[in-house]
Design a protein around this motif. Structure first.
Motif, PDB file in Angstrom:
ATOM      1  N   MET A   1      15.507  38.186  10.761  1.00  0.00           N
ATOM      2  CA  MET A   1      15.029  37.727   9.426  1.00  0.00           C
ATOM      3  C   MET A   1      13.904  38.596   8.991  1.00  0.00           C
ATOM      4  SD  MET A   1      13.891  33.678  10.463  1.00  0.00           S
ATOM      5  CE  MET A   1      14.791  32.822  11.476  1.00  0.00           C
TER       6      MET A   1
ATOM      7  N   ALA B   1      20.600  34.543   9.440  1.00  0.00           N
ATOM      8  CA  ALA B   1      19.071  34.957   9.682  1.00  0.00           C
ATOM      9  C   ALA B   1      18.792  36.082   8.667  1.00  0.00           C
ATOM     10  CB  ALA B   1      18.788  35.426  10.916  1.00  0.00           C
TER      11      ALA B   1
ATOM     12  N   ILE C   1      17.846  27.743  10.933  1.00  0.00           N
ATOM     13  CA  ILE C   1      18.734  28.523  10.126  1.00  0.00           C
ATOM     14  C   ILE C   1      20.393  27.849  10.056  1.00  0.00           C
ATOM     15  CG2 ILE C   1      20.243  30.681   9.965  1.00  0.00           C
ATOM     16  CD1 ILE C   1      18.011  31.886  11.600  1.00  0.00           C
TER      17      ILE C   1
ATOM     18  N   TYR D   1      10.534  34.569   6.788  1.00  0.00           N
ATOM     19  CA  TYR D   1       9.755  33.763   7.818  1.00  0.00           C
ATOM     20  C   TYR D   1       8.259  33.873   7.687  1.00  0.00           C
ATOM     21  CZ  TYR D   1       7.862  31.109  11.413  1.00  0.00           C
ATOM     22  OH  TYR D   1       6.888  30.312  12.249  1.00  0.00           O
TER      23      TYR D   1
ATOM     24  N   CYS E   1      17.078  35.082   5.450  1.00  0.00           N
ATOM     25  CA  CYS E   1      15.805  34.292   5.405  1.00  0.00           C
ATOM     26  C   CYS E   1      14.571  35.156   5.643  1.00  0.00           C
ATOM     27  CB  CYS E   1      15.757  33.282   6.992  1.00  0.00           C
ATOM     28  SG  CYS E   1      16.951  32.173   6.935  1.00  0.00           S
TER      29      CYS E   1
END
Length: 196
Positions: A168, A147, A140, A152, A150
């Motif tokens: 995330m 976060a 990050i 993932y 983002c």
């Protein structure tokens, strides 16, 4: 712009395990998964070189040939090449992989995928592996975002849980065919449709 962080094995690479145990069992049929993976875990955080990993398992001779023979059994999901450029128009892309540094470099060069990623994090180089949140935080930081910016993608639920603990969003790439309550895809086409 948001960031999309992708796992390697089981997402970009077809086989979640990279075909490691079957390859080793061709030479050493009596080695169990535990026998192999206790050495692999050390190699995965840079405590063993790739050659010493094979040596610890009992391989002898030209270890560079043995290593290349193994790595050349690994296959990429060819659809990555179609959908990565589309995703890259909407997200900064990062790769976050538990892998030996040497293996990751070989595979990324072989499959010519480095240029798709703004950030590449490999456990063997950093000496930390998922699900340790420090490896997520490192990625990050390199992306220069928070976060919560983002998403993932991984094939393992415990890695997704670690990412979620930092705030995330997460998506299971379900190459292992497991039950999961959250967002799930089984292909890059599905992932692209979900995220764009």
């Amino acid at each position: 712009m948001k960031a999309l962080i992708l796992d390697m094995y089981g997402v970009i690479i077809k086989d979640p395990e990279g075909g490691l145990l079957p390859f080793i069992n061709r030479t050493f049929p009596d080695l169990s998964r535990d026998d192999v993976y206790r050495h692999w875990i050390k190699a995965n955080v840079g405590e063993l070189s790739s050659f010493n990993f094979f040596r610890e398992l009992g391989f002898e001779g030209d270890l560079s040939i043995i290593e290349k023979e193994y790595l050349d059994t690994i296959e990429i999901d060819e659809s990555f090449y179609e959908f990565a450029p589309i995703l890259k128009k909407h997200y900064n892309l990062a790769l976050l992989s538990n892998d030996l540094g040497e293996w990751s470099r070989y595979l990324r060069n072989k499959f010519k995928i480095n240029d798709y990623f703004d950030v590449i994090t490999v456990s063997g180089d950093l000496k930390i592996k998922k699900p340790d949140v420090k490896i997520f935080m490192h990625t990050i930081d390199k992306l220069g975002c928070s976060a919560t910016d983002c998403i993932y993608v991984d094939d393992r639920r415990f890695n997704l849980a670690a990412a979620q603990s930092l705030g995330m969003d997460s998506v299971l790439f379900n190459s292992r065919k497991v039950q999961y309550e959250g967002k799930t895809v089984v292909s890059f086409k599905e992932l692209t449709n979900l995220l764009i």
